[in-house]
Design a protein around this motif. Structure first.
Motif, PDB file in Angstrom:
ATOM      1  N   SER A 126      65.882  -6.300  52.676  1.00  0.00           N
ATOM      2  CA  SER A 126      66.941  -6.028  51.716  1.00  0.00           C
ATOM      3  C   SER A 126      66.552  -4.857  50.818  1.00  0.00           C
ATOM      4  N   CYS A 127      67.408  -4.589  49.835  1.00  0.00           N
ATOM      5  CA  CYS A 127      67.186  -3.500  48.881  1.00  0.00           C
ATOM      6  C   CYS A 127      66.168  -3.909  47.818  1.00  0.00           C
ATOM      7  N   LEU A 128      65.600  -2.932  47.165  1.00  0.00           N
ATOM      8  CA  LEU A 128      64.774  -3.181  45.987  1.00  0.00           C
ATOM      9  C   LEU A 128      65.666  -3.615  44.824  1.00  0.00           C
ATOM     10  N   ALA A 129      65.108  -4.380  43.903  1.00  0.00           N
ATOM     11  CA  ALA A 129      65.877  -4.826  42.735  1.00  0.00           C
ATOM     12  C   ALA A 129      64.922  -5.175  41.608  1.00  0.00           C
ATOM     13  N   GLY A 130      65.440  -5.149  40.389  1.00  0.00           N
ATOM     14  CA  GLY A 130      64.617  -5.529  39.243  1.00  0.00           C
ATOM     15  C   GLY A 130      65.444  -5.530  37.964  1.00  0.00           C
ATOM     16  N   PHE A 131      64.954  -6.204  36.946  1.00  0.00           N
ATOM     17  CA  PHE A 131      65.652  -6.312  35.672  1.00  0.00           C
ATOM     18  C   PHE A 131      65.478  -5.043  34.847  1.00  0.00           C
ATOM     19  N   ALA A 132      66.576  -4.632  34.215  1.00  0.00           N
ATOM     20  CA  ALA A 132      66.491  -3.542  33.246  1.00  0.00           C
ATOM     21  C   ALA A 132      65.770  -4.039  31.992  1.00  0.00           C
ATOM     22  N   GLU A 133      64.962  -3.192  31.408  1.00  0.00           N
ATOM     23  CA  GLU A 133      64.202  -3.559  30.218  1.00  0.00           C
ATOM     24  C   GLU A 133      64.874  -3.019  28.963  1.00  0.00           C
ATOM     25  N   PRO A 134      64.610  -3.624  27.797  1.00  0.00           N
ATOM     26  CA  PRO A 134      65.180  -3.100  26.548  1.00  0.00           C
ATOM     27  C   PRO A 134      64.788  -1.642  26.341  1.00  0.00           C
ATOM     28  N   GLY A 135      65.761  -0.847  25.911  1.00  0.00           N
ATOM     29  CA  GLY A 135      65.474   0.538  25.581  1.00  0.00           C
ATOM     30  C   GLY A 135      65.491   1.502  26.740  1.00  0.00           C
ATOM     31  N   GLU A 136      65.955   1.071  27.934  1.00  0.00           N
ATOM     32  CA  GLU A 136      66.039   2.008  29.038  1.00  0.00           C
ATOM     33  C   GLU A 136      67.437   1.972  29.648  1.00  0.00           C
ATOM     34  N   SER A 137      67.858   3.096  30.194  1.00  0.00           N
ATOM     35  CA  SER A 137      69.138   3.159  30.890  1.00  0.00           C
ATOM     36  C   SER A 137      69.002   2.509  32.259  1.00  0.00           C
ATOM     37  N   LEU A 138      70.137   2.245  32.888  1.00  0.00           N
ATOM     38  CA  LEU A 138      70.095   1.665  34.228  1.00  0.00           C
ATOM     39  C   LEU A 138      69.449   2.627  35.216  1.00  0.00           C
ATOM     40  N   GLU A 139      69.731   3.928  35.061  1.00  0.00           N
ATOM     41  CA  GLU A 139      69.106   4.917  35.950  1.00  0.00           C
ATOM     42  C   GLU A 139      67.584   4.914  35.794  1.00  0.00           C
ATOM     43  N   GLU A 140      67.134   4.799  34.554  1.00  0.00           N
ATOM     44  CA  GLU A 140      65.687   4.729  34.310  1.00  0.00           C
ATOM     45  C   GLU A 140      65.092   3.468  34.922  1.00  0.00           C
ATOM     46  N   ALA A 141      65.825   2.361  34.856  1.00  0.00           N
ATOM     47  CA  ALA A 141      65.341   1.114  35.462  1.00  0.00           C
ATOM     48  C   ALA A 141      65.198   1.259  36.966  1.00  0.00           C
ATOM     49  N   VAL A 142      66.154   1.953  37.601  1.00  0.00           N
ATOM     50  CA  VAL A 142      66.068   2.194  39.049  1.00  0.00           C
ATOM     51  C   VAL A 142      64.783   2.949  39.371  1.00  0.00           C
ATOM     52  N   ARG A 143      64.521   4.009  38.635  1.00  0.00           N
ATOM     53  CA  ARG A 143      63.335   4.827  38.922  1.00  0.00           C
ATOM     54  C   ARG A 143      62.043   4.061  38.641  1.00  0.00           C
ATOM     55  N   ARG A 144      62.019   3.323  37.528  1.00  0.00           N
ATOM     56  CA  ARG A 144      60.796   2.590  37.167  1.00  0.00           C
ATOM     57  C   ARG A 144      60.509   1.492  38.184  1.00  0.00           C
TER      58      ARG A 144
END
Length: 395
Positions: free
Chosen positions: A228-246
């Protein structure tokens, strides 16, 4: 007596299995047909009904441990389930404040959910796990898709109430207000209000444009052969795009540049600690190719060619699994199986010659991210998706 049909809006709605934007099919748990969710007047009416007086048209969906009351649809030619709505009189012993308001339909009927405790649903019905219903639902059955959305909304609200009994600010007891759509602290010096929340989860299909392939991963809890695809929770203080990259970097060591929004999906069947999630789907352009798997998060991650992924999507066992699960639900509702059994099928039924891999079925946003990439024209599917998108970023 159980209500045999969900009247009004759910049966009168025209076929609408695609979103207005992009012509994409609605995700499972999206497309809730109930509207007008401000329930103050409805709550007063319900209280009257529970006292045994005439108070309007109210339907109640009981749940036990997040499992909605379900019946088999005897009018259908194949095993099919429907939600089992009860009249409030069947639940008159429960206090009015234990009901949460789900909304109303075009005919002004009011719909509620309640934690039913040890209530026996009666003959022809059973409390069935929501994931089981998801796997048993016919993707082309619009009523089943809408009822999944309603049941997911009900489960999320009730679990939020169960997890927020005390004020996080002062520790005081919280009570329902606004027909269960909000909670308020009973401490006179606090009175802090609490609102339902969802946990944003980014889910991304990482694309290697130059070599026309995508990055798929496995977790140890996955069924054999599923990727399947990668996935993860967005953290406080970051955009969704930043969460994807992190998340992509932390789990696989792959650097991501441009991030393209695809769609989002409510996901009320997450882990018990965070049961109500919003899956936000993206395509992510890879800027590096060497994989370094974080084995604390993933079992494996690999690049897969377009043709390999196309074959995985063409796997023929998805419908066989759905039919087998629908038959199990039918047996549960009719007393043929232990009603307390958690019956769910999270992967295709294994029969005949098995392919080397498969991906999640149409109930998952991962399926639609993968199929969108596979079925785009030209060798670079993501470029055409970027041109169509109204929300993408290379920040």
């Amino acid at each position: 007596m159980l209500l045999r049909r969900l009247p009004g809006l759910l049966q009168a709605r025209p076929k609408r299995m695609t979103e207005a934007c992009g012509g994409r099919r609605l995700h499972v748990y999206a497309g809730n047909p109930l509207k007008n969710r401000g329930g103050a007047a409805a709550a007063e009416s319900l209280a009257t009904v529970l006292l045994g007086n005439d108070g309007g048209d109210h339907k109640v969906l009981p749940l036990q441990k997040g499992r909605p009351l379900t019946r088999s649809d005897v009018a259908a030619s194949l095993p099919t389930w429907r939600l089992s709505w009860l009249p409030p009189a069947r639940l008159g012993l429960l206090p009015a404040e234990s009901f949460v308001y789900l909304g109303s339909d075009a005919g002004a009927a009011h719909y509620w959910a309640v934690d039913a405790g040890e209530l026996d649903g009666g003959d022809g019905s059973s409390f069935v796990d929501l994931r089981t219903l998801m796997h048993a639902a016919d993707w082309s059955d619009e009523q089943a898709m809408e009822e999944l959305a309603i049941a997911g909304h009900a489960k999320a609200l009730l679990e939020w109430h169960g997890a927020s009994r005390f004020c996080g600010h002062c520790g005081g007891a919280m009570v329902h207000i606004e027909a269960g759509r909000r909670k308020e602290c009973t401490n006179p010096s606090c009175r802090k209000r609490s609102y339902p929340r969802v946990d944003p989860v980014v889910i991304m299909l990482v694309v290697d444009k130059e070599n026309d392939r995508v990055l798929l991963s496995r977790q140890s809890r996955y069924a054999p052969r599923m990727w399947s695809c990668l996935a993860g929770f967005a953290e406080p203080g970051e955009s969704l795009e930043e969460a994807v990259r992190r998340e992509t970097w932390e789990e696989t060591g792959i650097q991501v540049g441009e991030v393209v929004y695809h769609s989002s999906q409510p996901w009320p069947v997450g882990r018990s600690s965070m049961p109500c999630q919003l899956m936000v789907g993206f395509f992510a352009h890879a800027q590096s190719l060497d994989i370094r798997v974080d084995h604390d998060e993933l079992e494996d991650a690999r690049w897969h060619s377009r043709e390999d992924v196309r074959r995985a999507l063409a796997y023929e066992e998805y419908d066989a699994t759905r039919r087998a699960t629908a038959e199990k639900v039918n047996q549960m509702c009719n007393g043929g199986e232990d009603k307390s059994q958690r019956t769910q099928s999270s992967y295709p039924a294994m029969s005949g010659e098995l392919g080397p891999m498969y991906v999640p079925g149409p109930y998952a946003i991962a399926h639609h991210l993968i199929s969108s990439w596979v079925n785009e024209n030209g060798s670079d599917g993501v470029d055409s998706l970027s041109r169509k998108s109204t929300s993408f970023s290379s920040l």
